[in-house]
Design a protein around this motif. Structure first.
Motif, short mmCIF file in Angstrom:
data_model
loop_
_atom_site.label_atom_id
_atom_site.label_comp_id
_atom_site.label_asym_id
_atom_site.label_seq_id
_atom_site.Cartn_x
_atom_site.Cartn_y
_atom_site.Cartn_z
N ASP A 164 46.53 41.42 30.90
CA ASP A 164 45.44 42.24 30.40
C ASP A 164 45.85 43.70 30.24
N ASN A 165 45.07 44.43 29.45
CA ASN A 165 45.31 45.85 29.22
C ASN A 165 44.78 46.68 30.38
N LEU A 166 45.45 46.57 31.49
CA LEU A 166 45.09 47.28 32.71
C LEU A 166 46.35 47.95 33.23
N ARG A 167 46.29 49.25 33.45
CA ARG A 167 47.46 49.98 33.94
C ARG A 167 47.92 49.38 35.27
N HIS A 168 49.22 49.20 35.43
CA HIS A 168 49.79 48.59 36.64
C HIS A 168 49.08 47.26 36.94
N ASN A 169 48.90 46.44 35.90
CA ASN A 169 48.00 45.29 36.03
C ASN A 169 48.40 44.34 37.15
N GLY A 170 49.70 44.10 37.33
CA GLY A 170 50.11 43.19 38.40
C GLY A 170 49.78 43.73 39.78
N GLY A 171 50.15 44.96 40.02
CA GLY A 171 49.91 45.57 41.33
C GLY A 171 48.43 45.73 41.61
N ARG A 172 47.66 46.15 40.61
CA ARG A 172 46.23 46.38 40.86
C ARG A 172 45.47 45.07 40.99
N PHE A 173 45.86 44.06 40.23
CA PHE A 173 45.27 42.74 40.46
C PHE A 173 45.54 42.29 41.89
N ARG A 174 46.79 42.41 42.32
CA ARG A 174 47.17 41.92 43.64
C ARG A 174 46.41 42.66 44.74
N HIS A 175 46.27 43.98 44.59
CA HIS A 175 45.54 44.76 45.57
C HIS A 175 44.07 44.31 45.62
N GLY A 176 43.48 44.10 44.44
CA GLY A 176 42.09 43.64 44.39
C GLY A 176 41.91 42.26 44.98
N PHE A 177 42.85 41.36 44.69
CA PHE A 177 42.75 39.99 45.18
C PHE A 177 42.90 39.95 46.70
N LEU A 178 43.85 40.69 47.24
CA LEU A 178 44.02 40.70 48.69
C LEU A 178 42.82 41.34 49.38
N ALA A 179 42.24 42.37 48.75
CA ALA A 179 41.02 42.96 49.30
C ALA A 179 39.87 41.96 49.30
N PHE A 180 39.78 41.17 48.24
CA PHE A 180 38.75 40.13 48.16
C PHE A 180 38.94 39.11 49.29
N LEU A 181 40.16 38.64 49.48
CA LEU A 181 40.44 37.65 50.52
C LEU A 181 40.15 38.22 51.91
N THR A 182 40.49 39.48 52.12
CA THR A 182 40.21 40.12 53.41
C THR A 182 38.71 40.20 53.66
N GLU A 183 37.97 40.64 52.63
CA GLU A 183 36.51 40.75 52.76
C GLU A 183 35.87 39.39 53.02
N LYS A 184 36.47 38.35 52.47
CA LYS A 184 35.95 36.99 52.62
C LYS A 184 36.37 36.34 53.95
N GLY A 185 37.25 37.03 54.68
CA GLY A 185 37.72 36.47 55.94
C GLY A 185 38.80 35.42 55.78
N GLU A 186 39.50 35.47 54.67
CA GLU A 186 40.53 34.47 54.35
C GLU A 186 41.92 34.99 54.74
N GLN A 187 42.10 35.32 55.99
CA GLN A 187 43.38 35.92 56.41
C GLN A 187 44.58 34.99 56.25
N PRO A 188 44.48 33.70 56.60
CA PRO A 188 45.65 32.83 56.40
C PRO A 188 46.06 32.74 54.92
N LEU A 189 45.07 32.63 54.03
CA LEU A 189 45.39 32.56 52.61
C LEU A 189 45.96 33.88 52.12
N ALA A 190 45.42 35.00 52.60
CA ALA A 190 45.96 36.30 52.20
C ALA A 190 47.42 36.42 52.61
#
Length: 462
Positions: A164-190
């Motif tokens: 997608d047309n998102l600056r630093h798309n890989g890194g920012r996706f990854r940061h967002g996804f890991l934040a989502f997993l942390t908020e969801k309590g999915e530490q083993p998956l994170a």
């Protein structure tokens, strides 16, 4: 015998089928059939398209057109499996968990990452809240289900690739996804994601309008194929990828993809010169009565706005660069003026609430910090404000689509006692500039000037 590998792609829209699928198709044309695409979608809005593609065994025709009107047609054969949509995303989960799936890629638009201007996951978004409760209506919720199953089945590593047309798309996706997993309590998956996935940055480019009925008509006349999934795009194409794949990748360099250590110079030029300018032209063209990007671009005043924005503010911000930025500017404006693409202002104007902070605000901040007054860049937020005002008044000629819009709250702000002030004080749009009086004064002056220009411009028929 070589084991076949699968590139699972989430996002069945036109752009994937005109861009990434084309490159994989060109590899297959060269005799390299080690990789194929399995295509699915997170939401139900592509279900009918997926059914049509399934009926055609994944094949469809891509029409391309040059600025001189020369058309070519190719039958794309890289999509070998269609993943039908259901509310549980069962086909996506099964394919994403399969060991032969070595890349999970996605095109979900800028808004589909739900990031704040500070590039953090926006936990206030309704869809994010729903997925934190167990739904799967965003990329994050879908990947949580997919990678849970993959981990349970042995956890073979996999590359998660944003297109997608998102600056630093890989890194920012990854940061967002890991934040989502942390908020969801999915530490083993994170932790599994940290250990078993990579997320390369990419830069993608090909103007791809929403297909209109005449595309399928031309395809049938040219090829004899009554194609229910025909797509068209410009002849120009580009793809730059950070070469960081954890589980192997197609030999994309053999078909013109630039595999690099860092995509930063390319993505900054693309996002600020191409994407931001594209939106500028769409907003300006809409405000004075045009329907298409090409006709808007050819209007002298609009082209001047775009050219001055790039020349006066963007090029100084990006210099030095390994690219010839002035040449890139000229190529981009020529592409936008291509009369054969017939790309609509409606398509390009979409998702402005994500585009302003991602594509425009960085240039404003950098020029102000450098002691320059970014008069040319101020035109973009001013145009978008006037565009949103007409949206709030139900005065746009078509439906505005924005993945993060909260219509009632935004309409209330735009019809209040100080709509421009409310707009400029929004930190989700302008970050640190939301409290900058110099910036507010500059945009207010620009809005007044543009209002006069719009009033003086003779409306044209669509």
């Amino acid at each position: 015998m070589t084991t076949k590998s699968v590139w699972m792609h989430i996002g069945a829209g036109s752009f994937h089928r005109a861009h990434q699928a084309w490159y994989l198709h060109k590899l297959r044309e060269q005799g390299d059939d080690a990789w194929s695409i399995a295509l699915g979608n997170v939401r139900s809005d592509a279900a009918a398209l997926l059914e049509r593609l399934a009926a055609q065994q994944g094949k469809y025709v891509l029409e391309t057109v040059t600025p001189d009107g020369e058309r070519e047609w190719e039958t794309i054969t890289s999509i070998r499996r269609i993943l039908p949509w259901d509310s549980e995303l069962s086909a996506l989960v099964a394919q994403g968990a399969a060991p032969e799936t070595r890349i999970i890629a996605f095109t979900v638009t800028e808004a589909g990452y739900y990031l704040t201007p500070d590039h953090e996951l926006d936990l206030t978004q309704v869809d994010i809240q729903a997925d934190l409760r167990g739904d799967a209506c965003t990329l994050y919720g879908a990947l949580t289900r997919i990678l849970h199953q993959r981990m349970a089945q042995g956890g073979a590593p996999v590359t998660l690739l944003s297109c997608d047309n998102l600056r630093h798309n890989g890194g920012r996706f990854r940061h967002g996804f890991l934040a989502f997993l942390t908020e969801k309590g999915e530490q083993p998956l994170a932790q599994w994601v940290r250990d078993n996935t990579t997320s390369p940055d990419t830069m993608v480019d090909r103007i791809t309008p929403r297909p209109t009925p005449d595309v399928a008509q031309r395809v049938k006349e040219a090829t004899g194929f009554d194609d229910g999934a025909a797509v068209m795009g410009e002849s120009f194409i580009q793809w730059v990828i950070e070469d960081d794949f954890i589980a192997g990748r197609p030999a994309l360099e053999k078909v013109g993809v630039e595999m690099v250590d860092s995509v930063l110079p390319w993505e900054e030029a693309k996002i600020r010169i191409l994407n931001a300018t594209h939106s500028c032209i769409a907003w300006a063209g809409t405000l004075v009565g045009y329907d298409y990007i090409d006709e808007s671009t050819r209007q002298p005043q609009i082209q001047q706005m775009a050219r001055e924005y790039i020349t006066r503010d963007v090029i100084p911000s990006l210099t030095p660069s390994p690219l010839d930025l002035a040449d890139y500017r000229d190529v981009v404006l020529a592409r936008f003026a291509n009369p054969w693409i017939r790309d609509t202002n409606q398509r390009v104007a979409a998702d402005g609430l994500s585009k302003i902070p991602g594509m425009v605000t960085p240039t404003l901040i950098e020029r102000l910090r450098a002691g320059h007054t970014p008069e040319a860049t101020a035109v973009l937020p001013a145009l978008f404000f006037l565009f949103l005002e007409r949206w709030a008044q139900d005065a746009l000629p078509w439906t505005y689509q924005d993945g993060v819009i909260q219509p009632e709250a935004l309409r209330q702000r735009l019809t209040g006692s100080d709509p421009l002030g409310s707009y400029l004080r929004d930190p989700t749009l302008f970050g640190e500039l939301a409290q900058d009086r110099t910036f507010h004064k500059l945009v207010a002056h620009t809005v007044a000037r543009l209002e006069t220009w719009i009033e003086q411009h003779q409306p044209v028929s669509g």
